[in-house]
Design an enzyme around this catalytic site. Structure first.
Site, PDB file in Angstrom:
ATOM      1  N   ALA A 112      -0.766   0.684   1.145  1.00 60.52           N
ATOM      2  CA  ALA A 112      -1.461  -0.169   2.107  1.00 60.52           C
ATOM      3  C   ALA A 112      -1.388   0.515   3.469  1.00 60.52           C
ATOM      4  O   ALA A 112      -0.659   1.479   3.660  1.00 60.52           O
ATOM      5  CB  ALA A 112      -0.834  -1.557   2.174  1.00 60.52           C
ATOM      6  N   LYS A 113      -2.158   0.013   4.403  1.00 55.92           N
ATOM      7  CA  LYS A 113      -2.096   0.509   5.787  1.00 55.92           C
ATOM      8  C   LYS A 113      -2.721  -0.540   6.680  1.00 55.92           C
ATOM      9  O   LYS A 113      -3.629  -1.280   6.267  1.00 55.92           O
ATOM     10  CB  LYS A 113      -2.861   1.824   5.936  1.00 55.92           C
ATOM     11  CG  LYS A 113      -2.381   2.660   7.115  1.00 55.92           C
ATOM     12  CD  LYS A 113      -1.019   3.296   6.805  1.00 55.92           C
ATOM     13  CE  LYS A 113      -0.605   4.254   7.909  1.00 55.92           C
ATOM     14  NZ  LYS A 113       0.662   4.945   7.547  1.00 55.92           N
ATOM     15  N   GLY A 114      -2.245  -0.580   7.918  1.00 50.77           N
ATOM     16  CA  GLY A 114      -2.810  -1.492   8.896  1.00 50.77           C
ATOM     17  C   GLY A 114      -3.035  -0.779  10.210  1.00 50.77           C
ATOM     18  O   GLY A 114      -2.450   0.276  10.472  1.00 50.77           O
ATOM     19  N   ASP A 153       4.306   2.936  12.482  1.00 46.81           N
ATOM     20  CA  ASP A 153       3.455   4.119  12.384  1.00 46.81           C
ATOM     21  C   ASP A 153       3.159   4.563  13.820  1.00 46.81           C
ATOM     22  O   ASP A 153       3.889   4.201  14.741  1.00 46.81           O
ATOM     23  CB  ASP A 153       2.173   3.788  11.599  1.00 46.81           C
ATOM     24  CG  ASP A 153       1.455   5.019  11.089  1.00 46.81           C
ATOM     25  OD1 ASP A 153       0.552   5.515  11.782  1.00 46.81           O
ATOM     26  OD2 ASP A 153       1.799   5.510   9.997  1.00 46.81           O
TER      27      ASP A 153
END
Length: 421
Positions: A112-114, A153
């Site tokens: 996943a990533k946001g 991140d």
């Protein structure tokens, strides 16, 4: 002064690169178009609006994303990025790479990533807290210790994760330490998490140098990017005896043939906000093309591309960032005999120790720093051995070998589970 942190000007983006790598792997593995399409497309994604009340009373509207690429092997896992360059396709690519990274390192997560499109340097801590809490509130139905676990991140840190964890916990009515990783140690974070990505980069960098017959002690290195990953990578390389002759950030690059004193560079950055102007270093025009044994691109995507790959002189390139080398550059570097250690292997230390943090939080039992480091080293060296053996056996570049191993593991999980009617 020329910045070394700008990606190539190209119509292609990281999602194109990620899908090109996936296409090559599925072709080698003999998978059909349907399976490729499934793996090339996120399982779930959401875009949210984030109204922010600025400290001066004005209201500003920001845009955020969360993409869950795959969760066939477990809950989704991936960082949260605050950057003015965030866009949905970038987040999709980063989520896909997280899927392969988790599979390759045998961590029971999907990817996943946001991201939120914001330049955090232009906002106060109080404003960033409000952004984080509103973003968390908007995506809270999708996240959780068994669903999707964010982590820091670019542009975010342990404070961001503390705000995210608190917001989610308030909504649930009880403290949920496992909803995020990369938290402060006093709030259920793991010892060693802050430096884990960098330590993983250095573990494989030293192994990669030795595989080319280069003794790390006295070898030369350039580190592009002096943020959370690059600064610690430079420090750990220097501690291992590597001569770090150049480092850079978004403002410029500095170097010293004798080797930079990395702790002094860190002190300079803490005081002045950039490596530029470090008194014991000279200005460097193009760090990426320096004549060094090791190059560590540890900033953003696409910095090594078709336009500069011919000029890269490092024998070993270890990707501290996600997607810093385009497929075209990969082909050029391979034809010139350069060894590229791919991101899904090289920078996996962060997700490994995030997994350790999640396990510790779920058990309410925390490990010592030595335990964390020993387990991280074992995971990284085991993955390095597995990828290099697979590459040698099939005569493949390391990136292709690593992607094939990861995609095969994800595809097997998907096929064993079957399709929901």
């Amino acid at each position: 002064m020329t910045s070394t942190l700008q990606p190539a000007v190209t119509a292609r983006g990281p999602l194109d690169d990620a899908r090109t790598q996936l296409r090559e792997a599925t072709t080698i593995l003999g998978y059909d178009e349907g399976l490729y399409s499934m793996l090339a497309t996120p399982r779930r994604e959401v875009t949210v609006s984030i109204p922010l009340r600025r400290d001066n009373g004005d209201t500003e509207l920001l845009i955020g994303h969360r993409v869950q690429h795959n969760f066939s092997r477990g809950p989704a896992k991936g960082g949260l990025r605050y950057s003015p360059d965030v866009n949905l396709d970038e987040v999709r690519a980063l989520a896909m790479w997280m899927t392969w990274k988790c599979a390759l390192l045998d961590v029971p997560y999907g990817g996943a990533k946001g991201g939120v499109r914001i330049d955090p340097r232009n906002y106060s801590s109080a404003e960033l807290e409000r952004v984080t809490r509103r973003y968390t509130s908007e995506i809270s139905p999708l996240i959780g210790p068994e669903r999707d676990i964010p982590a820091p991140d670019i542009g975010t840190d342990e404070n961001t994760m503390a705000w995210l964890m608190d917001t989610y916990s308030v909504q649930q009515g009880h403290t949920v330490l496992g909803v995020a990783t990369g938290k402060p140690v006093s709030l259920g974070g793991s010892l060693g998490r802050a430096t884990a990505t960098s330590r993983g980069v250095v573990h494989v960098a030293l192994a990669a140098l030795r595989s080319r017959g280069i003794d790390p002690v006295g070898a030369t290195a350039a580190v592009q990017g002096f943020g959370k990953v690059g600064s610690y990578a430079a420090r750990f390389l220097a501690e291992a005896g590597v001569r770090v002759v150049a480092v850079s950030d978004q403002y410029g690059a500095i170097g010293s043939h004798a080797g930079l004193d990395i702790p002094s560079v860190e002190e300079h950055v803490d005081t002045h906000g950039s490596v530029v102007g470090f008194p014991a270093g000279e200005e460097v025009d193009d760090l990426l093309t320096l004549d060094v044994d090791l190059l560590v691109p540890a900033a953003i995507e696409g910095v090594v591309h078709a336009g500069n790959a011919e000029q890269v002189r490092a024998q070993v390139i270890v990707e501290g960032a996600n997607g810093p080398t385009t497929p075209e550059a990969d082909t050029i570097l391979q034809s010139r005999g350069r060894l590229v250690v791919p991101d899904i292997l090289a920078n996996a230390g962060g997700v490994i120790v995030s997994y350790f943090e999640w396990v510790q939080a779920n058990q309410a039992y925390w490990w010592s720093a030595d335990e964390v480091e020993a387990r991280l080293a074992d995971r990284m060296t085991t993955a390095w051995d597995r990828v290099t053996e697979h590459a040698a056996r099939l005569d493949l570049p390391l990136r292709t070998a690593a992607t094939c191993l990861a995609v095969e593991r994800v595809a097997q999980a998907h096929l064993l589970r079957g399709l929901y009617p």
